[in-house]
Write a protein that holds these residues in place. Sequence first.
Motif, PDB file in Angstrom:
ATOM      1  N   GLY A   1      55.090  53.391 -17.838  1.00  0.00           N
ATOM      2  CA  GLY A   1      55.774  52.855 -16.671  1.00  0.00           C
ATOM      3  C   GLY A   1      57.261  53.135 -16.717  1.00  0.00           C
ATOM      4  N   ARG A   2      57.865  53.156 -15.531  1.00  0.00           N
ATOM      5  CA  ARG A   2      59.312  53.328 -15.426  1.00  0.00           C
ATOM      6  C   ARG A   2      59.945  51.953 -15.276  1.00  0.00           C
ATOM      7  NH1 ARG A   2      62.677  55.562 -10.165  1.00  0.00           N
ATOM      8  NH2 ARG A   2      64.774  55.429 -11.094  1.00  0.00           N
ATOM      9  N   LEU A   3      60.627  51.514 -16.323  1.00  0.00           N
ATOM     10  CA  LEU A   3      61.308  50.222 -16.285  1.00  0.00           C
ATOM     11  C   LEU A   3      62.728  50.424 -15.803  1.00  0.00           C
ATOM     12  CD1 LEU A   3      60.951  47.170 -17.095  1.00  0.00           C
ATOM     13  CD2 LEU A   3      62.210  47.774 -19.181  1.00  0.00           C
ATOM     14  N   LEU A   4      63.089  49.702 -14.750  1.00  0.00           N
ATOM     15  CA  LEU A   4      64.457  49.713 -14.245  1.00  0.00           C
ATOM     16  C   LEU A   4      65.208  48.608 -14.965  1.00  0.00           C
ATOM     17  CD1 LEU A   4      63.462  50.122 -10.513  1.00  0.00           C
ATOM     18  CD2 LEU A   4      64.310  51.899 -12.045  1.00  0.00           C
ATOM     19  N   VAL A   5      66.032  49.016 -15.910  1.00  0.00           N
ATOM     20  CA  VAL A   5      66.672  48.078 -16.818  1.00  0.00           C
ATOM     21  C   VAL A   5      67.648  47.199 -16.062  1.00  0.00           C
ATOM     22  CG1 VAL A   5      68.084  47.880 -18.901  1.00  0.00           C
ATOM     23  CG2 VAL A   5      66.398  49.706 -18.705  1.00  0.00           C
ATOM     24  N   SER A   6      67.648  45.904 -16.402  1.00  0.00           N
ATOM     25  CA  SER A   6      68.530  44.956 -15.729  1.00  0.00           C
ATOM     26  C   SER A   6      69.980  45.255 -16.049  1.00  0.00           C
ATOM     27  CB  SER A   6      68.188  43.525 -16.153  1.00  0.00           C
ATOM     28  OG  SER A   6      68.463  43.354 -17.521  1.00  0.00           O
TER      29      SER A   6
ATOM     30  N   SER B   1      65.135  43.738 -20.731  1.00  0.00           N
ATOM     31  CA  SER B   1      64.649  43.125 -19.494  1.00  0.00           C
ATOM     32  C   SER B   1      64.824  44.085 -18.335  1.00  0.00           C
ATOM     33  CB  SER B   1      65.405  41.820 -19.205  1.00  0.00           C
ATOM     34  OG  SER B   1      66.799  42.075 -19.124  1.00  0.00           O
ATOM     35  N   GLY B   2      63.936  43.990 -17.378  1.00  0.00           N
ATOM     36  CA  GLY B   2      64.001  44.859 -16.212  1.00  0.00           C
ATOM     37  C   GLY B   2      62.796  44.655 -15.321  1.00  0.00           C
ATOM     38  N   ALA B   3      62.631  45.530 -14.340  1.00  0.00           N
ATOM     39  CA  ALA B   3      61.511  45.471 -13.404  1.00  0.00           C
ATOM     40  C   ALA B   3      60.866  46.845 -13.327  1.00  0.00           C
ATOM     41  CB  ALA B   3      61.999  45.036 -12.019  1.00  0.00           C
ATOM     42  N   PHE B   4      59.544  46.871 -13.246  1.00  0.00           N
ATOM     43  CA  PHE B   4      58.831  48.142 -13.157  1.00  0.00           C
ATOM     44  C   PHE B   4      58.861  48.673 -11.728  1.00  0.00           C
ATOM     45  CE2 PHE B   4      56.725  46.792 -17.151  1.00  0.00           C
ATOM     46  CZ  PHE B   4      56.922  47.958 -17.877  1.00  0.00           C
ATOM     47  N   ASP B   5      59.079  49.984 -11.625  1.00  0.00           N
ATOM     48  CA  ASP B   5      59.000  50.674 -10.349  1.00  0.00           C
ATOM     49  C   ASP B   5      57.524  50.858 -10.004  1.00  0.00           C
ATOM     50  OD1 ASP B   5      59.123  52.313  -8.163  1.00  0.00           O
ATOM     51  OD2 ASP B   5      60.091  53.993  -9.186  1.00  0.00           O
ATOM     52  N   PRO B   6      57.036  50.310  -8.895  1.00  0.00           N
ATOM     53  CA  PRO B   6      55.603  50.440  -8.557  1.00  0.00           C
ATOM     54  C   PRO B   6      55.130  51.885  -8.461  1.00  0.00           C
ATOM     55  CG  PRO B   6      56.666  48.790  -7.171  1.00  0.00           C
ATOM     56  CD  PRO B   6      57.756  49.498  -7.902  1.00  0.00           C
ATOM     57  N   GLU B   7      56.039  52.815  -8.136  1.00  0.00           N
ATOM     58  CA  GLU B   7      55.662  54.221  -7.998  1.00  0.00           C
ATOM     59  C   GLU B   7      55.981  55.038  -9.240  1.00  0.00           C
ATOM     60  OE1 GLU B   7      53.982  55.120  -5.384  1.00  0.00           O
ATOM     61  OE2 GLU B   7      54.181  53.095  -4.569  1.00  0.00           O
ATOM     62  N   GLY B   8      56.387  54.367 -10.321  1.00  0.00           N
ATOM     63  CA  GLY B   8      56.847  55.097 -11.493  1.00  0.00           C
ATOM     64  C   GLY B   8      55.862  55.148 -12.643  1.00  0.00           C
ATOM     65  N   PHE B   9      54.600  54.838 -12.387  1.00  0.00           N
ATOM     66  CA  PHE B   9      53.594  54.887 -13.458  1.00  0.00           C
ATOM     67  C   PHE B   9      53.075  56.318 -13.621  1.00  0.00           C
ATOM     68  CE2 PHE B   9      53.513  50.457 -12.122  1.00  0.00           C
ATOM     69  CZ  PHE B   9      53.595  49.811 -13.349  1.00  0.00           C
ATOM     70  N   VAL B  10      52.965  56.746 -14.868  1.00  0.00           N
ATOM     71  CA  VAL B  10      52.529  58.102 -15.206  1.00  0.00           C
ATOM     72  C   VAL B  10      51.448  58.008 -16.280  1.00  0.00           C
ATOM     73  CG1 VAL B  10      53.234  60.357 -16.103  1.00  0.00           C
ATOM     74  CG2 VAL B  10      54.798  59.043 -14.652  1.00  0.00           C
ATOM     75  N   VAL B  11      50.487  58.910 -16.204  1.00  0.00           N
ATOM     76  CA  VAL B  11      49.406  58.967 -17.185  1.00  0.00           C
ATOM     77  C   VAL B  11      49.638  60.175 -18.094  1.00  0.00           C
ATOM     78  CG1 VAL B  11      46.928  59.230 -17.557  1.00  0.00           C
ATOM     79  CG2 VAL B  11      47.767  57.848 -15.638  1.00  0.00           C
ATOM     80  N   LEU B  12      49.624  59.935 -19.403  1.00  0.00           N
ATOM     81  CA  LEU B  12      49.727  61.014 -20.374  1.00  0.00           C
ATOM     82  C   LEU B  12      48.362  61.280 -20.985  1.00  0.00           C
ATOM     83  CD1 LEU B  12      53.027  60.145 -22.326  1.00  0.00           C
ATOM     84  CD2 LEU B  12      52.743  61.446 -20.204  1.00  0.00           C
ATOM     85  N   THR B  13      48.015  62.531 -21.117  1.00  0.00           N
ATOM     86  CA  THR B  13      46.701  62.910 -21.651  1.00  0.00           C
ATOM     87  C   THR B  13      46.812  63.350 -23.106  1.00  0.00           C
ATOM     88  OG1 THR B  13      46.948  65.209 -20.945  1.00  0.00           O
ATOM     89  CG2 THR B  13      46.001  63.670 -19.352  1.00  0.00           C
ATOM     90  N   GLY B  14      45.680  63.335 -23.793  1.00  0.00           N
ATOM     91  CA  GLY B  14      45.627  63.843 -25.157  1.00  0.00           C
ATOM     92  C   GLY B  14      46.456  63.050 -26.145  1.00  0.00           C
ATOM     93  N   ARG B  15      46.580  61.739 -25.935  1.00  0.00           N
ATOM     94  CA  ARG B  15      47.370  60.913 -26.844  1.00  0.00           C
ATOM     95  C   ARG B  15      46.468  60.255 -27.888  1.00  0.00           C
ATOM     96  NH1 ARG B  15      52.543  62.299 -26.423  1.00  0.00           N
ATOM     97  NH2 ARG B  15      52.913  60.425 -27.689  1.00  0.00           N
ATOM     98  N   LEU B  16      46.872  60.374 -29.135  1.00  0.00           N
ATOM     99  CA  LEU B  16      46.093  59.800 -30.230  1.00  0.00           C
ATOM    100  C   LEU B  16      46.508  58.354 -30.474  1.00  0.00           C
ATOM    101  CD1 LEU B  16      46.125  62.730 -32.832  1.00  0.00           C
ATOM    102  CD2 LEU B  16      44.294  62.095 -31.246  1.00  0.00           C
ATOM    103  N   ASN B  17      45.514  57.527 -30.752  1.00  0.00           N
ATOM    104  CA  ASN B  17      45.771  56.149 -31.149  1.00  0.00           C
ATOM    105  C   ASN B  17      44.759  55.785 -32.230  1.00  0.00           C
ATOM    106  OD1 ASN B  17      47.466  53.814 -30.623  1.00  0.00           O
ATOM    107  ND2 ASN B  17      45.581  52.771 -30.018  1.00  0.00           N
TER     108      ASN B  17
END
Length: 271
Positions: free
Chosen positions: A100-105, A74-90
């Motif tokens: 996202g950067r989760l600030l753990v409770s 559990s935690g809350a996401f930092d609104p400024e902590g989102f990052v985009v990764l390129t070249g990721r396979l799915n």
Amino acid sequence: MIRIARQPKWILLLLFALALAAVFAWLGKWQVERAVLDSQAASSLTEIAKPLIELAKPGGPIPITAGGHLTTVSGAFDPEGFVVLTGRLNQGKAGYWLVGRLLVSNSGDNGDNGDAVAARGPASVSLPVALGWAPTQDALNAALAPEKAAAVAGSGSTILISGRLMPTEAPTVPKPTGNPFEESTLSVASLVNVWPNYSGTSFGAYLIDDQGPDGLTTIDSAPPENSATLNWLNIFYAIEWVVFAGFAVYFWYRLVRDAYEREEEEKTLSL
């Protein structure tokens, strides 16, 4: 010889030999089962979700047994902590990850309604969360906007995140002709330099969210592969018990055979 074998004492001895052989056969079966159980990887256990706090501690690498384990935090996401990764396979297709950067409770457990750690306070504990995959940058940006808005609106309140815990990846050196700020690997060591106003500590791992936001595809995450092998010592013991089972019946046969030969020898001498 058949006449001798039908005598009560030899029938009772045969029943005893068969019972002994059954015990030996059961022991052999048990040894085979132990060999098979030992060959099963712990991956079956990784599919039982555990609170993150039971699997890993912040500030260092995660244990080997925690890699690939299902977990909740559990935690809350930092609104400024989102990052985009390129070249990721799915599922074999290249695209982009939203992380996202989760600030753990403070509890770090299974999603109670306690207060999240202050966003950029000295005691904050961060956990990267791979939220989802998109085939294009535009599709990812379309999903990123509402995620930021939700993080701002829910600032200070905790949410429950569940997914698979994965060890941090190694950072990569940007290409000389590429964007120096572009991230292609989920390296915690790199993210702490990208997150604005980062402070505190981080887990040496990231979480793959099993329920990504709308507009993104859930990132494929498979359980750890079984790399264990059969316990050949148990197999050897199993073979021994089978031999003992056969020997128990053979020993009865030899006793009956000896009794028959003595009787025949006595008949010969009496003539």
